[in-house]
Structures are given as C-alpha cells and as structure tokens.
Design a protein around this motif. Structure first.
Motif, mmCIF file in Angstrom:
data_model
loop_
_atom_site.group_PDB
_atom_site.id
_atom_site.type_symbol
_atom_site.label_atom_id
_atom_site.label_comp_id
_atom_site.label_asym_id
_atom_site.label_seq_id
_atom_site.Cartn_x
_atom_site.Cartn_y
_atom_site.Cartn_z
ATOM 1 N N ALA A 80 3.611 27.711 55.732
ATOM 2 C CA ALA A 80 4.249 28.677 54.820
ATOM 3 C C ALA A 80 5.773 28.544 54.859
ATOM 4 O O ALA A 80 6.444 28.637 53.816
ATOM 5 N N ASN A 81 6.339 28.322 56.055
ATOM 6 C CA ASN A 81 7.789 28.140 56.155
ATOM 7 C C ASN A 81 8.239 26.854 55.477
ATOM 8 O O ASN A 81 9.337 26.797 54.892
ATOM 9 N N ALA A 82 7.401 25.814 55.538
ATOM 10 C CA ALA A 82 7.717 24.572 54.818
ATOM 11 C C ALA A 82 7.719 24.823 53.306
ATOM 12 O O ALA A 82 8.583 24.318 52.580
ATOM 13 N N ALA A 85 10.931 26.434 52.310
ATOM 14 C CA ALA A 85 12.032 25.467 52.202
ATOM 15 C C ALA A 85 11.952 24.641 50.924
ATOM 16 O O ALA A 85 12.977 24.215 50.387
ATOM 17 N N LEU A 86 10.724 24.424 50.434
ATOM 18 C CA LEU A 86 10.525 23.575 49.249
ATOM 19 C C LEU A 86 10.388 24.369 47.957
ATOM 20 O O LEU A 86 10.333 23.769 46.872
ATOM 21 N N ALA A 87 10.324 25.695 48.054
ATOM 22 C CA ALA A 87 9.976 26.546 46.909
ATOM 23 C C ALA A 87 10.857 26.266 45.678
ATOM 24 O O ALA A 87 12.077 26.455 45.738
ATOM 25 N N ALA A 98 4.858 35.852 52.177
ATOM 26 C CA ALA A 98 3.649 36.638 52.423
ATOM 27 C C ALA A 98 2.689 35.870 53.329
ATOM 28 O O ALA A 98 2.125 36.420 54.282
ATOM 29 N N ILE A 99 2.500 34.581 53.036
ATOM 30 C CA ILE A 99 1.591 33.745 53.838
ATOM 31 C C ILE A 99 2.121 33.608 55.267
ATOM 32 O O ILE A 99 1.365 33.685 56.240
ATOM 33 N N MET A 159 15.326 26.644 57.508
ATOM 34 C CA MET A 159 13.872 26.809 57.445
ATOM 35 C C MET A 159 13.158 25.594 58.013
ATOM 36 O O MET A 159 12.112 25.726 58.668
ATOM 37 N N TRP A 160 13.720 24.400 57.805
ATOM 38 C CA TRP A 160 13.105 23.188 58.367
ATOM 39 C C TRP A 160 13.205 23.181 59.893
ATOM 40 O O TRP A 160 12.315 22.682 60.578
ATOM 41 N N VAL A 161 14.292 23.732 60.436
ATOM 42 C CA VAL A 161 14.395 23.890 61.896
ATOM 43 C C VAL A 161 13.256 24.764 62.400
ATOM 44 O O VAL A 161 12.613 24.466 63.417
ATOM 45 N N LEU A 162 12.977 25.828 61.661
ATOM 46 C CA LEU A 162 11.880 26.737 62.009
ATOM 47 C C LEU A 162 10.534 26.024 61.925
ATOM 48 O O LEU A 162 9.652 26.225 62.771
ATOM 49 N N VAL A 163 10.361 25.174 60.929
ATOM 50 C CA VAL A 163 9.125 24.385 60.789
ATOM 51 C C VAL A 163 8.941 23.480 62.002
ATOM 52 O O VAL A 163 7.836 23.362 62.551
ATOM 53 N N ILE A 164 10.008 22.827 62.445
ATOM 54 C CA ILE A 164 9.933 21.922 63.604
ATOM 55 C C ILE A 164 9.507 22.697 64.858
ATOM 56 O O ILE A 164 8.659 22.223 65.635
#
Length: 385
Positions: A80-82, A85-87, A98-99, A159-164
């Motif tokens: 969801a965080n990815a 970042a791509l939205a 939400a997800i 957000m990508w840092v959070l994904v990692i």
C-alpha cells in the motif's frame, strides 16, 4: 529477543507511517494541487482504517497461524505504501492510505501479543515495551528523517524509504520468526459489550477527545506554523514533539508504579496537555522556549495511554485484553475524526489558529469527562463505606 526486534522494526514502520503524512503535507499538496485540509484526509483515512481493521477482521483471523497473519499484514502495509508513492491521482493515494491502515491495524495488536509469546515470562514486560517502543521511535526518528529526505529529494522518496523498511521487516519475519499459537485480536461484539460498563464507556471517551485534539492539531502543523511562527522549520518542531513522545513513553511506567493512582495521573496529564496546547501561540516566537510546548504536548499525548489502560484493566480484569484493545481502537478513531474535523476547521478560511481553539475545546470535553469520572468514583467509594 532477536525475534522481538523483528516485530519492533515492523512497529517502527507503523509509527513512521502514522505520522509522516503531516510532515509531507506541502509536497503532496503541490503534487496533486490540493489544499492542506484535503490532503489531511490522507491522515484521517489511514487512522480510521487502522482503528477499525483489527475488530472487523478479528473473526476472520480466528485459528489462522499468527506468523502468516503478521507476514501478510506487513506485506499489505508495504504494498500500500508503494502504491502511495506511485499514485497517479489523489483518489488512488487516498485508497492506498486506507489499505495501509488495514495492514497496520492488523499487524499492531498481533505484534504486541506475539512479542509476549516469544520470550520467557520474566522477559514479557521488556518484550512488549520493546515492541511498542518501536512505534514511538518510528515517530521520533522516522518522521524527521522522512521530512529531511522529502526536503532533499521529494515526498515520494520518503514513502520509498518506508517501503524498504517494510520489506526488511517482512523478510526478517519470513526467515526468522517461529510458528507459534496466540490469541487473535478480540472480536467486535466482544468490544462493543464493554460499552455496557459505564466506567469503560467514559474512560474510552476521555481517550477519544484527547486523541481528537492531539492529532487534529498535529496533522495541520505545517500550515499552522506558516501562519503564526517567524521561524517555521517544521522538522525542528516535529523533533521536539517526537522526543517529548519518547520521553513520555519511557517515564510513564515509572510514574504509574510510583504514584499508584492512575486516575489522578491521567487528570494531571490531561491538564498539562491542555496547557501545552494553549502555550503554543503564546511561546511560538520566543527563542528556545518556542519548542517547549511541543515537547510537553508530545510527552503528555504519548503518556496518556498507559494509565488509561491500567484503569480499564481494573474495571474489567476478566476482559482486560478486550478493554485495552477497545481503548486502542478508540484512540485511532479519535485521531481519524480529529484530522477530518481539523480539515473542516481549515476549510472555513478563518486561519490555522482556529485549530488551537478546536484542540482546546476537545481537551475541555476530555477533562469534563475525567472530572465526572473521578467524582462518580468518589461517590461510589463513599457510599460503600
């Protein structure tokens, strides 16, 4: 404790994500050409789904392997965080928040329960403290770090840092976390029954109004500082708030053990929290002192939950886990509604300073309920004598 650290990393990501959007508000506003009150709904929707996902999905999780549920919830959260970042559109960004809230709401209570199962009985307190501490550290270190990355690059890199971080937590759990049985989050009807106990209902309403005030103000800190501060470096104020939160999280356990009167402690915390919010516009342009209200605000906001949980456990010793879980859900529900109402306040066009009045009004409701609760308990004690 190695396996508990994996859960703490996951909780770090949750703490990072729950509060980072407030710092990324200007960048997201520019990307999607939305105003602050509209972007603030990204906070509302995350915390709303965080609040409701565990009770709504708990019946579906009954009997499921806890390792799998933890792993899948972290994957949902990370994917969801990815998507965030791509939205390509603001609507998709809101859907992704939400997800992410669903994944976070599933992971958090199970991670706390699992941490206690991974260690011997004499280490349970430390394991739970480490797991919950991961979330507060995610707020203290993760949010300013994410804001710094956003300022150097852009908000999507944060957000990508959070994904990692989420990927690291998921891979660690997949490889090292053992399979073990534990109890899933309490079912929704179990929690709702607790409202029949008036003492519980009043206590969680106190939590609701306090969280309404705290996150309703925190979410829109960026426009507020732009309006009232001559030195509006958002990151420094977030550091002050975050370190206050870490201090409050650490010190509150000692205070509870020392005073042994959690109700009195909650009253002191709520009064101090209210005063700290009132002091923000008064002290905001006084060198050095300008950060003090933010530190106290963070400390009191994070400290409030532990004594509230002690109070609920004393009211419902047979349903302690359900009472504590209900309080947690109400806390995030209040946060979601606070962020939404804060956006409504901003949309009136009367200035960000109105957020201070909104927060103080919410705290007055919380204090009123707290004083009513104490007076009612005093009457019951007096009559029993």
């Amino acid at each position: 404790m190695k396996n508990v650290l994996l859960l703490a990393v996951g909780m770090f990501a949750l703490g990072f994500d729950a509060y980072i959007i407030a710092g990324l508000l200007p960048g997201i506003s520019d990307t999607y050409d939305k105003n602050a009150s509209q972007v603030g709904q990204a906070v509302s929707i995350f915390t709303l789904f965080y609040a409701i996902s565990a009770p709504l999905f708990s019946s579906l999780l009954a009997g499921k392997p806890i390792k799998k549920v933890l792993l899948y919830s972290m994957l949902i959260f990370t994917i969801a965080n990815a998507i965030t970042a791509l939205a390509p559109t603001f609507s998709i960004l809101l859907l992704s928040r939400a997800i992410a809230g669903v994944g976070a709401g599933l992971f958090s209570p199970l991670a706390v329960a699992a941490s206690a199962q991974l260690v011997s009985s004499e280490k349970k307190g430390r394991a739970i403290g480490l797991t919950i501490g991961g979330m507060s550290i995610g707020t203290v270190l993760g949010v300013p770090l994410g804001l710094y990355v956003s300022n150097v690059f852009n908000w999507k890199i944060s957000m990508w840092v959070l994904v990692i971080i989420g990927v690291i937590a998921a891979l660690g759990m997949l490889k090292f976390l053992p399979h073990f049985p534990t109890t899933p989050p309490p079912a929704l009807n179990e929690r709702l029954k607790l409202f029949l106990d008036k003492r519980v209902a009043i206590t969680v309403l106190i939590t609701f109004f306090a969280s309404l005030a705290s996150l309703g103000l925190y979410t829109y800190l960026s426009p507020l500082l732009n309006e009232i501060s001559v030195y509006n470096n958002l990151a420094v104020y977030l550091w002050a708030w975050g370190f206050g939160g870490l201090f409050g999280s650490v010190i509150i356990g000692y205070l509870i053990d020392h005073f042994k009167k959690p109700k009195t402690l909650v009253t002191i915390i709520l009064i101090t929290l209210t005063l700290s919010i009132i002091c923000i516009p008064i002290m905001i342009n006084i060198p050095l002192l300008q950060y003090f209200p933010f530190f106290v605000w963070g400390a009191m906001g994070w400290a409030c939950q532990a004594p509230q949980q002690h109070i609920l456990l004393s009211y419902q010793p047979q349903n302690g886990s359900s009472a504590v879980a209900l309080n947690s859900s109400i806390n995030y529900l209040g946060s979601a509604i606070g962020a939404t109402l804060g956006g409504v306040v901003l949309s009136f066009g009367t200035g960000s300073i109105m957020l201070i009045y909104f927060a103080v009004l919410s705290m007055i409701f919380s204090l009123f309920l707290q004083f009513y609760s104490m007076k009612r308990e005093f009457r019951i004690t007096e009559s029993s004598e």
